[in-house]
Design a protein around this motif. Structure first.
Motif, PDB file in Angstrom:
ATOM      1  N   LEU A   1      11.140  27.602 -30.234  1.00 52.78           N
ATOM      2  CA  LEU A   1       9.961  27.473 -31.002  1.00 52.78           C
ATOM      3  C   LEU A   1      10.179  26.452 -32.011  1.00 52.78           C
ATOM      4  N   LYS A   2      11.298  26.406 -32.749  1.00 56.65           N
ATOM      5  CA  LYS A   2      11.568  25.402 -33.262  1.00 56.65           C
ATOM      6  C   LYS A   2      11.659  23.856 -32.890  1.00 56.65           C
TER       7      LYS A   2
ATOM      8  N   LYS B   1       3.103  20.778 -41.253  1.00 59.21           N
ATOM      9  CA  LYS B   1       2.894  20.817 -39.709  1.00 59.21           C
ATOM     10  C   LYS B   1       2.963  22.407 -39.124  1.00 59.21           C
TER      11      LYS B   1
ATOM     12  N   ALA C   1       9.855  23.342 -30.313  1.00 54.73           N
ATOM     13  CA  ALA C   1       8.356  22.853 -29.951  1.00 54.73           C
ATOM     14  C   ALA C   1       7.642  22.125 -31.272  1.00 54.73           C
ATOM     15  N   LEU C   2       8.100  22.763 -32.350  1.00 57.87           N
ATOM     16  CA  LEU C   2       7.465  22.282 -33.555  1.00 57.87           C
ATOM     17  C   LEU C   2       7.985  20.895 -33.697  1.00 57.87           C
ATOM     18  N   ASP C   3       9.306  20.398 -33.552  1.00 60.41           N
ATOM     19  CA  ASP C   3       9.854  19.447 -33.804  1.00 60.41           C
ATOM     20  C   ASP C   3       9.360  18.396 -32.773  1.00 60.41           C
ATOM     21  N   SER C   4       8.992  18.944 -31.552  1.00 56.59           N
ATOM     22  CA  SER C   4       8.262  17.814 -30.721  1.00 56.59           C
ATOM     23  C   SER C   4       6.863  17.592 -31.003  1.00 56.59           C
ATOM     24  N   LEU C   5       6.292  18.048 -32.007  1.00 60.82           N
ATOM     25  CA  LEU C   5       4.769  17.761 -32.362  1.00 60.82           C
ATOM     26  C   LEU C   5       5.190  16.640 -33.267  1.00 60.82           C
ATOM     27  N   PRO C   6       4.092  15.860 -33.366  1.00 65.40           N
ATOM     28  CA  PRO C   6       4.206  14.431 -33.899  1.00 65.40           C
ATOM     29  C   PRO C   6       4.480  14.988 -35.382  1.00 65.40           C
ATOM     30  N   ALA C   7       5.015  14.085 -36.257  1.00 68.87           N
ATOM     31  CA  ALA C   7       5.078  14.494 -37.870  1.00 68.87           C
ATOM     32  C   ALA C   7       3.993  14.327 -38.371  1.00 68.87           C
ATOM     33  N   PHE C   8       3.806  15.210 -39.582  1.00 70.50           N
ATOM     34  CA  PHE C   8       2.734  14.779 -40.641  1.00 70.50           C
ATOM     35  C   PHE C   8       3.044  14.033 -41.471  1.00 70.50           C
TER      36      PHE C   8
ATOM     37  N   TRP D   1       0.263  21.567 -29.165  1.00 71.96           N
ATOM     38  CA  TRP D   1       0.880  22.873 -29.436  1.00 71.96           C
ATOM     39  C   TRP D   1       0.895  23.694 -27.958  1.00 71.96           C
TER      40      TRP D   1
ATOM     41  N   PHE E   1       1.492  12.482 -45.407  1.00 70.16           N
ATOM     42  CA  PHE E   1       0.325  12.748 -46.443  1.00 70.16           C
ATOM     43  C   PHE E   1      -0.427  11.423 -46.575  1.00 70.16           C
ATOM     44  N   PRO E   2      -1.601  11.560 -46.471  1.00 70.23           N
ATOM     45  CA  PRO E   2      -2.433  10.363 -46.568  1.00 70.23           C
ATOM     46  C   PRO E   2      -2.278   9.560 -48.012  1.00 70.23           C
TER      47      PRO E   2
ATOM     48  N   TYR F   1      -4.786  14.099 -36.697  1.00 70.33           N
ATOM     49  CA  TYR F   1      -3.350  15.012 -36.576  1.00 70.33           C
ATOM     50  C   TYR F   1      -3.674  16.382 -36.364  1.00 70.33           C
TER      51      TYR F   1
END
Lengths: 248, 248
Positions: free
Chosen positions: B231-232, A175, B234-241, A227, B243-244, A219
């Motif tokens: 910033l951290k 991410k 903000a990153l946390d607020s993004l949906p989690a990645f 972002w 793996f396919p 994603y």
């Protein structure tokens, strides 16, 4: 141009590279800049390259011993006894390739140089990560410098510097890297999706989760879209500035 | 190196510049890179410069007509009928200075070039913002390019691209710029505090809120400190990645 990042985490190593290659702005192609060698249970080595594509492809071909017949090939990096030796072998191979092109034949204005990131693990030693300069010397990642960027690194650096955490999960690292790559993408046309990634899990000695993330990836689209909002919220969360009163 | 940003907002123009000048890494000084001319009620013009300090100081001195005795001085930029003409005058002055140094006397490896941002307002016209290249040509900010950066611009660009909003208040613009400057500061030693700022309020035709913000400034310290956490988050607020799954 290119953008590649190699990262040391507690859990292992993470690699991400873009795939855009350009000779001038009107000659753009997609090329894989990440190569992974695996001897299951014994070693896994990942190489990423930025710079002259002919140079980096020649280096990979030579490392694969593609000059020999397929049955006789034992990639050099699979025979080296240590990661340090792997880095040295790759560095020497690159130096040879550059010297060859530099001294012989036609001359070019664009440099033949390339910068490489190589990381991996050989059974019995911890995972290690190196950055190899065009001159053939190299440095190793450590606690103070836990990640390397090559290519167009400036736009995507601030978020890495701020948000990198050695304890983060592979998913969070991907991410973070996607945000860093997205910032770069938005600013420099010569960095482009899709992005290749490989997460090497320490002590697994097997290729880990890997794949390719394109512009059409849902994603990535949501990260890229959200972002901007997340950053604005982050800014809003900071205390407000007020102009000093006159005379104070 | 240097970092300066000029921005067009609905409310007016915002300027911020760093103050570090270096000749090599062991010869670092603090110099003002922002000059403001004011004819109260008639015009206000702000100039920022990146590049060779001798060149930019010579340009400002010539514009101020410092070659004349103080009583005879009427700075050229205060006599030009339009902002376009102001930009042209400044560009021509710079070209003269560079040509002079380029052709005469001792030669230097480091270029004499400089890039300028000039913006302001003359009664009867709206505020305008220009970027002047070392070659003496220039471009004007518009809706599509509402801000200009000069000097070491890459590290601080992503946040500007994402968070700039023409409707923002001066206070928010200063906050945004401090974040952008902080990101640059953390990555490039040749950009340094204190930062000079000037917020020109449209149609005021007077110098607006201005000042200097240093490393010891409490507000800057809290922005610099809190931004990492923001910033951290903000990153946390993004949906989690994730793996396919294999085979999918």
């Amino acid at each position: 141009m290119t953008y590649c990042v190699g990262m040391v985490l507690d859990k292992g190593l993470v690699f991400m590279s873009d795939t855009r290659t350009n000779a001038g702005l009107d000659n753009i192609s997609t090329f894989r800049k990440m190569t992974v060698w695996e001897a299951p249970g014994e070693r896994v080595i990942t190489l990423m390259s930025a710079g002259n594509l002919a140079t980096t492809q020649a280096v990979v071909s030579l490392l694969d011993e593609r000059s020999k017949s397929p049955s006789e090939r034992v990639p050099t990096v699979l025979a080296s006894p240590s990661m340090f030796q792997v880095a040295r072998t790759i560095a020497e191979t690159m130096r040879e390739v550059i010297e060859q092109h530099g001294d012989e034949g036609q001359r070019s204005d664009s440099p033949f140089g390339a910068t490489l990131i190589v990381g991996g693990q050989i059974a019995g030693s911890p995972p290690r990560l190196f950055m190899i300069y065009p001159e053939g010397n190299f440095i190793e990642a450590g606690e103070d410098t836990p990640f390397f960027q090559i290519g167009e690194m400036k736009y995507g650096r601030p978020i890495l510097v701020r948000a990198y955490d050695p304890a983060m999960a592979f998913e969070d690292a991907i991410k973070l890297l996607l945000v860093s790559f997205d910032s770069t993408l938005k600013a420099n046309l010569t960095v482009g999706a899709p992005f290749d990634y490989h997460c090497y899990e320490a002590d697994s000695l097997r290729i880990g989760p890997h794949g390719r993330i394109g512009m059409e990836d849902r994603y990535f689209q949501s990260v890229s879209k959200d972002w901007g909002d997340a950053l604005k919220d982050a800014l809003d969360s900071l205390p407000a500035f007020s102009f000093p009163k006159k005379g104070s």
